[in-house]
Design a protein around this motif. Sequence first.
Motif, PDB file in Angstrom:
ATOM      1  N   ALA A   1       0.823  -1.212   0.000  1.00  0.00           N
ATOM      2  CA  ALA A   1       0.000   0.000   0.000  1.00  0.00           C
ATOM      3  C   ALA A   1       0.851   1.253   0.000  1.00  0.00           C
ATOM      4  O   ALA A   1       0.426   2.309  -0.425  1.00  0.00           O
ATOM      5  CB  ALA A   1      -0.905  -0.005   1.232  1.00  0.00           C
ATOM      6  N   GLY A   2       2.112   1.135   0.495  1.00  0.00           N
ATOM      7  CA  GLY A   2       2.984   2.293   0.533  1.00  0.00           C
ATOM      8  C   GLY A   2       3.440   2.729  -0.836  1.00  0.00           C
ATOM      9  O   GLY A   2       3.924   3.835  -1.026  1.00  0.00           O
ATOM     10  N   SER A   3       3.312   1.865  -1.822  1.00  0.00           N
ATOM     11  CA  SER A   3       3.747   2.209  -3.170  1.00  0.00           C
ATOM     12  C   SER A   3       2.615   2.897  -3.910  1.00  0.00           C
ATOM     13  O   SER A   3       1.461   2.455  -3.860  1.00  0.00           O
ATOM     14  CB  SER A   3       4.187   0.949  -3.923  1.00  0.00           C
ATOM     15  N   GLN A   4       2.900   3.957  -4.611  1.00  0.00           N
ATOM     16  CA  GLN A   4       1.896   4.709  -5.351  1.00  0.00           C
ATOM     17  C   GLN A   4       1.871   4.311  -6.818  1.00  0.00           C
ATOM     18  O   GLN A   4       1.196   4.918  -7.622  1.00  0.00           O
ATOM     19  CB  GLN A   4       2.179   6.209  -5.227  1.00  0.00           C
ATOM     20  N   LEU A   5       2.648   3.276  -7.175  1.00  0.00           N
ATOM     21  CA  LEU A   5       2.742   2.874  -8.572  1.00  0.00           C
ATOM     22  C   LEU A   5       2.045   1.553  -8.787  1.00  0.00           C
ATOM     23  O   LEU A   5       2.230   0.618  -8.024  1.00  0.00           O
ATOM     24  CB  LEU A   5       4.208   2.742  -8.991  1.00  0.00           C
ATOM     25  N   SER A   6       1.255   1.452  -9.805  1.00  0.00           N
ATOM     26  CA  SER A   6       0.646   0.188 -10.177  1.00  0.00           C
ATOM     27  C   SER A   6       1.599  -0.567 -11.086  1.00  0.00           C
ATOM     28  O   SER A   6       2.635  -0.060 -11.480  1.00  0.00           O
ATOM     29  CB  SER A   6      -0.679   0.446 -10.916  1.00  0.00           C
ATOM     30  N   THR A   7       1.209  -1.803 -11.418  1.00  0.00           N
ATOM     31  CA  THR A   7       2.076  -2.610 -12.282  1.00  0.00           C
ATOM     32  C   THR A   7       2.291  -1.927 -13.625  1.00  0.00           C
ATOM     33  O   THR A   7       3.400  -1.919 -14.161  1.00  0.00           O
ATOM     34  CB  THR A   7       1.434  -3.995 -12.510  1.00  0.00           C
ATOM     35  N   ALA A   8       1.254  -1.340 -14.165  1.00  0.00           N
ATOM     36  CA  ALA A   8       1.385  -0.705 -15.482  1.00  0.00           C
ATOM     37  C   ALA A   8       2.245   0.538 -15.419  1.00  0.00           C
ATOM     38  O   ALA A   8       2.885   0.913 -16.399  1.00  0.00           O
ATOM     39  CB  ALA A   8      -0.002  -0.354 -16.020  1.00  0.00           C
ATOM     40  N   GLU A   9       2.254   1.222 -14.245  1.00  0.00           N
ATOM     41  CA  GLU A   9       2.985   2.475 -14.133  1.00  0.00           C
ATOM     42  C   GLU A   9       4.416   2.288 -13.653  1.00  0.00           C
ATOM     43  O   GLU A   9       5.149   3.262 -13.535  1.00  0.00           O
ATOM     44  CB  GLU A   9       2.246   3.400 -13.150  1.00  0.00           C
ATOM     45  N   LEU A  10       4.786   1.063 -13.312  1.00  0.00           N
ATOM     46  CA  LEU A  10       6.113   0.812 -12.764  1.00  0.00           C
ATOM     47  C   LEU A  10       7.192   1.225 -13.759  1.00  0.00           C
ATOM     48  O   LEU A  10       7.192   0.757 -14.897  1.00  0.00           O
ATOM     49  CB  LEU A  10       6.262  -0.670 -12.433  1.00  0.00           C
ATOM     50  N   PRO A  11       8.105   2.097 -13.380  1.00  0.00           N
ATOM     51  CA  PRO A  11       9.143   2.574 -14.314  1.00  0.00           C
ATOM     52  C   PRO A  11      10.229   1.523 -14.515  1.00  0.00           C
ATOM     53  O   PRO A  11      11.320   1.631 -13.980  1.00  0.00           O
ATOM     54  CB  PRO A  11       9.678   3.813 -13.596  1.00  0.00           C
ATOM     55  N   SER A  12       9.914   0.502 -15.286  1.00  0.00           N
ATOM     56  CA  SER A  12      10.812  -0.647 -15.415  1.00  0.00           C
ATOM     57  C   SER A  12      12.140  -0.290 -16.070  1.00  0.00           C
ATOM     58  O   SER A  12      13.151  -0.926 -15.802  1.00  0.00           O
ATOM     59  CB  SER A  12      10.127  -1.752 -16.229  1.00  0.00           C
ATOM     60  N   THR A  13      12.172   0.719 -16.933  1.00  0.00           N
ATOM     61  CA  THR A  13      13.414   1.105 -17.596  1.00  0.00           C
ATOM     62  C   THR A  13      14.214   2.085 -16.759  1.00  0.00           C
ATOM     63  O   THR A  13      15.397   1.859 -16.483  1.00  0.00           O
ATOM     64  CB  THR A  13      13.109   1.737 -18.977  1.00  0.00           C
ATOM     65  N   THR A  14      13.595   3.161 -16.344  1.00  0.00           N
ATOM     66  CA  THR A  14      14.322   4.184 -15.593  1.00  0.00           C
ATOM     67  C   THR A  14      14.708   3.706 -14.200  1.00  0.00           C
ATOM     68  O   THR A  14      15.702   4.183 -13.643  1.00  0.00           O
ATOM     69  CB  THR A  14      13.479   5.465 -15.477  1.00  0.00           C
ATOM     70  N   ILE A  15      13.947   2.767 -13.628  1.00  0.00           N
ATOM     71  CA  ILE A  15      14.314   2.283 -12.302  1.00  0.00           C
ATOM     72  C   ILE A  15      15.602   1.476 -12.351  1.00  0.00           C
ATOM     73  O   ILE A  15      16.392   1.457 -11.400  1.00  0.00           O
ATOM     74  CB  ILE A  15      13.179   1.448 -11.663  1.00  0.00           C
ATOM     75  N   ARG A  16      15.854   0.830 -13.469  1.00  0.00           N
ATOM     76  CA  ARG A  16      17.133   0.138 -13.636  1.00  0.00           C
ATOM     77  C   ARG A  16      18.284   1.138 -13.596  1.00  0.00           C
ATOM     78  O   ARG A  16      19.335   0.894 -12.998  1.00  0.00           O
ATOM     79  CB  ARG A  16      17.145  -0.626 -14.954  1.00  0.00           C
ATOM     80  N   MET A  17      18.080   2.261 -14.256  1.00  0.00           N
ATOM     81  CA  MET A  17      19.110   3.297 -14.259  1.00  0.00           C
ATOM     82  C   MET A  17      19.295   3.883 -12.855  1.00  0.00           C
ATOM     83  O   MET A  17      20.428   4.098 -12.403  1.00  0.00           O
ATOM     84  CB  MET A  17      18.723   4.419 -15.228  1.00  0.00           C
ATOM     85  N   ALA A  18      18.190   4.134 -12.166  1.00  0.00           N
ATOM     86  CA  ALA A  18      18.271   4.703 -10.820  1.00  0.00           C
ATOM     87  C   ALA A  18      18.940   3.736  -9.855  1.00  0.00           C
ATOM     88  O   ALA A  18      19.752   4.134  -9.016  1.00  0.00           O
ATOM     89  CB  ALA A  18      16.872   5.069 -10.327  1.00  0.00           C
ATOM     90  N   MET A  19      18.608   2.448  -9.964  1.00  0.00           N
ATOM     91  CA  MET A  19      19.235   1.444  -9.105  1.00  0.00           C
ATOM     92  C   MET A  19      20.727   1.339  -9.399  1.00  0.00           C
ATOM     93  O   MET A  19      21.544   1.163  -8.494  1.00  0.00           O
ATOM     94  CB  MET A  19      18.561   0.093  -9.315  1.00  0.00           C
ATOM     95  N   ALA A  20      21.098   1.459 -10.662  1.00  0.00           N
ATOM     96  CA  ALA A  20      22.515   1.426 -11.018  1.00  0.00           C
ATOM     97  C   ALA A  20      23.253   2.622 -10.427  1.00  0.00           C
ATOM     98  O   ALA A  20      24.375   2.485  -9.931  1.00  0.00           O
ATOM     99  CB  ALA A  20      22.673   1.395 -12.541  1.00  0.00           C
ATOM    100  N   VAL A  21      22.609   3.793 -10.453  1.00  0.00           N
ATOM    101  CA  VAL A  21      23.214   4.982  -9.855  1.00  0.00           C
ATOM    102  C   VAL A  21      23.404   4.779  -8.360  1.00  0.00           C
ATOM    103  O   VAL A  21      24.458   5.083  -7.795  1.00  0.00           O
ATOM    104  CB  VAL A  21      22.343   6.224 -10.122  1.00  0.00           C
TER     105      VAL A  21
END
Length: 298
Positions: A250-270
């Motif tokens: 419930a703490g997440s404001q993103l649904s499965t469709a809205e999950l930033p699957s590409t940019t989150i990889r970049m953010a995690m790498a950073v």
Amino acid sequence: MKFGKYKRWEISGHILFSILAFLAIVPFVLLIISSFSDEQAVVRNGYSFFPEKLSLEAYKYIFNQWEVIGRGYMVTIIVTCVGTFVGTSISALLGWTLSKKDLPGRNTLLFIVAFTMMFSGGLTAQYIIYTQIFHIKNTIFGLLLPNLLMNGYFVMTFRNYFEHTIPSSLLEAAKIDGASEIKTFFKIVLPLSGPIIITIALPLALLYWNDWTNGMYYLSLDSKLQSIQTILNNINENIKFLQSNNLGSAGSQLSTAELPSTTIRMAMAVVGILPIMCVFPFLQKWLARGITEGAVKE
């Protein structure tokens, strides 16, 4: 005339290495910019140094899921610190022992160390030994032990440094004064070995920090010992890995469709490389000096 010739070579060298440095930095700049880009814009236009739209959604997602990602970060920090300290200590102690020319069986030990640099026992045999004999499956030792065992290159580098750089007259004076081998090593040798210690500790720390294979081999997907790099690898394989571990809470404001699957990889790498990028420039001088002084000398 000669001065002008050398000057041209010096200018050419500066230009060449400036270009190489620029090419090395560019991917990191693109990585950081992409992590702040809008997901849909990246999917539509690809990665760009001038993104169509900026967004903090990837970092908001990381913040919302900090319970798992933060835990992975702490596991990585602990494993890196402990593994680097113990691994460097083992290599230094063995290197100091092998630097003694009057050591009985020294040539045999040197051959054994050099042999490990040329041949490996194989992944299958290693996995069976670690899981069936040492039982490191789903334990912190699964992240520590495989990289902790003797590294022949590190040992030989320490050995060359101790043998050719530490003044023999200083060691003889300590022996005359009645200093034991242990006291000589810790009171005289180690204080003079700062450059070589940094030279060995830094790549070993990088090895632990960037390691994801041991987490894949020796930890289950629901293990709380997942390192940040293992989590990142699982995201790269399947972004739904996070959701399957109760990250779609419930703490997440993103649904499965809205999950930033590409940019989150970049953010995690950073997030994953940021500490290394901050520390490395301050150790570069010691690293270069240690490599030079620890090289094989005739």
